[in-house]
Design a protein around this motif. Sequence first.
Motif, PDB file in Angstrom:
ATOM      1  N   MET A   1       0.847  -1.185   0.000  1.00 58.89           N
ATOM      2  CA  MET A   1       0.000   0.000   0.000  1.00 58.89           C
ATOM      3  C   MET A   1       0.881   1.234   0.000  1.00 58.89           C
ATOM      4  N   PRO A   2       0.458   2.366  -0.591  1.00 61.99           N
ATOM      5  CA  PRO A   2       1.267   3.588  -0.571  1.00 61.99           C
ATOM      6  C   PRO A   2       1.473   4.060   0.859  1.00 61.99           C
ATOM      7  N   THR A   3       2.516   4.820   1.027  1.00 64.25           N
ATOM      8  CA  THR A   3       2.813   5.307   2.383  1.00 64.25           C
ATOM      9  C   THR A   3       1.721   6.213   2.900  1.00 64.25           C
ATOM     10  N   THR A   4       1.015   6.915   2.008  1.00 70.10           N
ATOM     11  CA  THR A   4      -0.057   7.815   2.451  1.00 70.10           C
ATOM     12  C   THR A   4      -1.042   8.005   1.314  1.00 70.10           C
ATOM     13  N   ILE A   5      -2.289   8.269   1.670  1.00 68.61           N
ATOM     14  CA  ILE A   5      -3.311   8.623   0.689  1.00 68.61           C
ATOM     15  C   ILE A   5      -4.029   9.842   1.205  1.00 68.61           C
ATOM     16  N   GLN A   6      -4.712  10.513   0.296  1.00 69.56           N
ATOM     17  CA  GLN A   6      -5.533  11.648   0.679  1.00 69.56           C
ATOM     18  C   GLN A   6      -6.962  11.156   0.943  1.00 69.56           C
ATOM     19  N   VAL A   7      -7.586  11.614   2.028  1.00 65.85           N
ATOM     20  CA  VAL A   7      -8.986  11.270   2.350  1.00 65.85           C
ATOM     21  C   VAL A   7      -9.808  12.528   2.148  1.00 65.85           C
ATOM     22  N   PRO A   8     -10.362  12.705   0.966  1.00 62.06           N
ATOM     23  CA  PRO A   8     -11.093  13.945   0.672  1.00 62.06           C
ATOM     24  C   PRO A   8     -12.410  14.010   1.415  1.00 62.06           C
ATOM     25  N   ARG A   9     -12.996  15.180   1.381  1.00 64.13           N
ATOM     26  CA  ARG A   9     -14.293  15.410   2.012  1.00 64.13           C
ATOM     27  C   ARG A   9     -15.357  14.590   1.280  1.00 64.13           C
ATOM     28  N   GLY A  10     -16.374  14.127   2.031  1.00 64.47           N
ATOM     29  CA  GLY A  10     -17.489  13.403   1.417  1.00 64.47           C
ATOM     30  C   GLY A  10     -17.957  12.259   2.282  1.00 64.47           C
ATOM     31  N   THR A  11     -19.024  11.612   1.798  1.00 64.89           N
ATOM     32  CA  THR A  11     -19.604  10.450   2.491  1.00 64.89           C
ATOM     33  C   THR A  11     -19.098   9.190   1.808  1.00 64.89           C
ATOM     34  N   PRO A  12     -18.587   8.234   2.570  1.00 65.93           N
ATOM     35  CA  PRO A  12     -17.988   7.044   1.952  1.00 65.93           C
ATOM     36  C   PRO A  12     -19.037   6.009   1.530  1.00 65.93           C
ATOM     37  N   ARG A  13     -19.989   6.411   0.732  1.00 68.17           N
ATOM     38  CA  ARG A  13     -20.997   5.482   0.224  1.00 68.17           C
ATOM     39  C   ARG A  13     -21.548   6.040  -1.090  1.00 68.17           C
ATOM     40  N   VAL A  14     -21.937   5.164  -2.024  1.00 65.39           N
ATOM     41  CA  VAL A  14     -22.527   5.564  -3.294  1.00 65.39           C
ATOM     42  C   VAL A  14     -23.530   4.488  -3.709  1.00 65.39           C
ATOM     43  N   GLN A  15     -24.631   4.894  -4.356  1.00 66.38           N
ATOM     44  CA  GLN A  15     -25.687   3.967  -4.778  1.00 66.38           C
ATOM     45  C   GLN A  15     -25.960   4.126  -6.267  1.00 66.38           C
ATOM     46  N   TYR A  16     -26.346   3.002  -6.896  1.00 68.56           N
ATOM     47  CA  TYR A  16     -26.724   2.967  -8.311  1.00 68.56           C
ATOM     48  C   TYR A  16     -28.003   2.142  -8.454  1.00 68.56           C
ATOM     49  N   LEU A  17     -28.659   2.266  -9.632  1.00 69.05           N
ATOM     50  CA  LEU A  17     -29.787   1.417 -10.006  1.00 69.05           C
ATOM     51  C   LEU A  17     -29.378   0.682 -11.277  1.00 69.05           C
ATOM     52  N   ALA A  18     -29.216  -0.637 -11.175  1.00 68.92           N
ATOM     53  CA  ALA A  18     -28.698  -1.420 -12.301  1.00 68.92           C
ATOM     54  C   ALA A  18     -29.647  -1.370 -13.491  1.00 68.92           C
ATOM     55  N   ASP A  19     -29.039  -1.404 -14.708  1.00 63.39           N
ATOM     56  CA  ASP A  19     -29.839  -1.401 -15.932  1.00 63.39           C
ATOM     57  C   ASP A  19     -29.834  -2.758 -16.621  1.00 63.39           C
ATOM     58  N   GLY A  20     -29.213  -3.771 -16.017  1.00 66.75           N
ATOM     59  CA  GLY A  20     -29.179  -5.099 -16.609  1.00 66.75           C
ATOM     60  C   GLY A  20     -28.011  -5.340 -17.539  1.00 66.75           C
ATOM     61  N   ALA A  21     -27.254  -4.273 -17.897  1.00 62.60           N
ATOM     62  CA  ALA A  21     -26.110  -4.419 -18.804  1.00 62.60           C
ATOM     63  C   ALA A  21     -24.800  -3.973 -18.160  1.00 62.60           C
ATOM     64  N   GLN A  22     -24.862  -2.980 -17.282  1.00 65.30           N
ATOM     65  CA  GLN A  22     -23.657  -2.424 -16.666  1.00 65.30           C
ATOM     66  C   GLN A  22     -23.030  -3.407 -15.683  1.00 65.30           C
ATOM     67  N   THR A  23     -21.715  -3.595 -15.805  1.00 68.48           N
ATOM     68  CA  THR A  23     -20.974  -4.467 -14.877  1.00 68.48           C
ATOM     69  C   THR A  23     -19.982  -3.693 -14.012  1.00 68.48           C
ATOM     70  N   ASP A  24     -19.501  -2.487 -14.461  1.00 67.73           N
ATOM     71  CA  ASP A  24     -18.520  -1.691 -13.717  1.00 67.73           C
ATOM     72  C   ASP A  24     -19.219  -0.565 -12.977  1.00 67.73           C
ATOM     73  N   PHE A  25     -18.969  -0.483 -11.655  1.00 70.52           N
ATOM     74  CA  PHE A  25     -19.590   0.544 -10.827  1.00 70.52           C
ATOM     75  C   PHE A  25     -18.473   1.237 -10.020  1.00 70.52           C
ATOM     76  N   PRO A  26     -18.149   2.524 -10.316  1.00 73.75           N
ATOM     77  CA  PRO A  26     -17.069   3.224  -9.614  1.00 73.75           C
ATOM     78  C   PRO A  26     -17.495   3.687  -8.225  1.00 73.75           C
ATOM     79  N   PHE A  27     -16.492   3.821  -7.323  1.00 72.94           N
ATOM     80  CA  PHE A  27     -16.747   4.425  -6.015  1.00 72.94           C
ATOM     81  C   PHE A  27     -15.751   5.587  -5.857  1.00 72.94           C
TER      82      PHE A  27
END
Length: 676
Positions: A1-27
Amino acid sequence: MPTTIQVPRGTPRVQYLADGAQTDFPFPFPIFAAGDLQVFLGAALQATGYAVDGAGSSDGGTVTFAAAPAAGTPVLLRRRLPIERTSDFLESGPLPASTLNREFDQLTAALQQVAGDQELMLRYTDTDLPASNLLPERALRAGRLLAFDSVGNPTTRAPVDEEALSTYQGPGAGAVRRPIREKLADAVSVKDFGAVGDGVVDDTIAIQAALTSATAVHVPPGTYRITNTLTVAYGKTLVGAGQSSIIRGASNAFDLIHLPDGYATLSGLRLEQGDAGVRLFGRDGPCVHNSVSDLTLWEPRVGLLFDGYTDPNWPCYWNMVSRVLVARPAVHGVWLTRSGDGDTPNANRFSMVRVYSLSAPISGCGFYVEQGKYNNTFQDCEANLSTMALACFRVGANTDKTLILNFYAESLGGVPNVQLDAGSVETAIVNLLSMSAGPAIYDLSGGQYTAVNAGYPEKNRLMRSRVRELVVEALRYDTEYVEPVTGGLVQPDLSSSVYLVSAYGGDVEFRLPAAGSANGNAVTVKRTDASAHVLTITESGGPGPDGRRVALGNRYDFVTLVSNGAGWWIVAGNSLPGNAGFRDQPGVFEPDLNQSLYLVSAYGGAVTVQLPAPSATHAVGRTVTIKKSDVSGNPVTVTKAGGGGPDNAVVTLASTGSAVTVMSNGAAWHILGRLP
């Protein structure tokens, strides 16, 4: 793992509604390791079926599913860290920046996690006045509802039966409000009493409990397995959703449904197996006015069983059956009988009931009225049976006045279409379609039936009919006009009652069919022309009317003929030309009296004309003339059987042209006239 990472502002959760074709979901938030990320499909936490890329990156990463989630499925990605500290700094030990950064990153991420959880909680607004956030103690809140008092502090209150307070108002003018609980009680489902309907669980007790507790019971779609008979008692209703509501017997060892009383309704079900699919009998009361409709009974031993049972005071009558299919019965499709000393089933009504064996073995009949007194009616019914059946419809010995209307019978074998047993009386059959190779009506009753348009061998048999007064406004005969252009042979098919025949174009022979093929036919033949051509009536292969050819010589001459199967007989006509017989052999001549004039020649030797006894059946009332036609001196002597002759004397005709006319009055031959 890198020696350090940046933890930006925000909520650590994300939601999607699948369309039946999409396989990649970014966070879009960082994670320290792949295990820090939780993946949900709907409410289910996933452990496999996906890969996480981007752990240790400040920009986040991507979750890649092996198979695209189904369309409409919520996809939740969230960072989840344990709130703990497992490391420690030593006194006067080294303090690397990377170690400090990692500690602060973990703390920041944990704070973001807690903040994200708080966002999903109920909480006071930032501008709300201070209020208590303490719940009442356990003993005070047990069995009660959480509420808020007049100043907004938590408190409790007694529970409220919201269902009891709710109401329902139907659409349309005049509808009134009703308690929702009362509305829901209008239709009770067998599932309200624990029926499962999966074809495996025994639902007998649950269904019977529903029938015991409620007046009207609904069977939703499903397969309900039962191990004992269900009873639909007086006034009860058991109704399903049609073919999708299946009640299946565990075996054929018991009846599926009993209707042992009156005024019950059974409808909209598929019943499988059973000794009898449905049995109606007076066990608990008179079995009257029950309604059985829209059923399919599959592979029972007997489909519908109507039983007079044991008590004549509790008969099985006036029940209505309509739109029922009995498929693959082992013995009978519909059976009316009596298992004890009760009355026979009577006055029951069957409409659009079909028994179909589907080539499966059947040892009995489609419909068997074994015992049925008085007006059991079968209208628009059908039996389509395999070749092993006894009859498509059988009327048993102890039956009266069974009515069969528009019945369809079919079998590939010689199965009787309708069989009437000896002892059955006054069966009425109207419009029978006989598609079985067996007899249309196999009658063992001795003709104790009436049939109209009922198939070979007898389409119509009207017996024991009494007409007190018959008023006929128009009695019509089918009439046919016949005029061959040049005369010749006319062969009528007897499709008409009256034939008006003209011989104007030439001589006409009107040849009747053989009497044996025209039994019971009556026909009138009348001549319409005044020509000199000859119109004769003959018989194909036979001697003709009254054993001879009949000539209609004058205009308007007519004759009415009837066949009895052995010969054609004249039963009416106008004065036809006299018919003469000729005799030229010596010896005794006994005239048959079919002719009114006998010309007798004694040229070859003396002739004795011996009249029959005056009391003979063919002599009483007859008038006959005997005339000598030759020029010889040989005499013609007229006598009578037993001795003597006309007026008790032998008459001798000695000269040419001598004649005597005699008549029998049954006691003697009398002379009416004589030429010397």
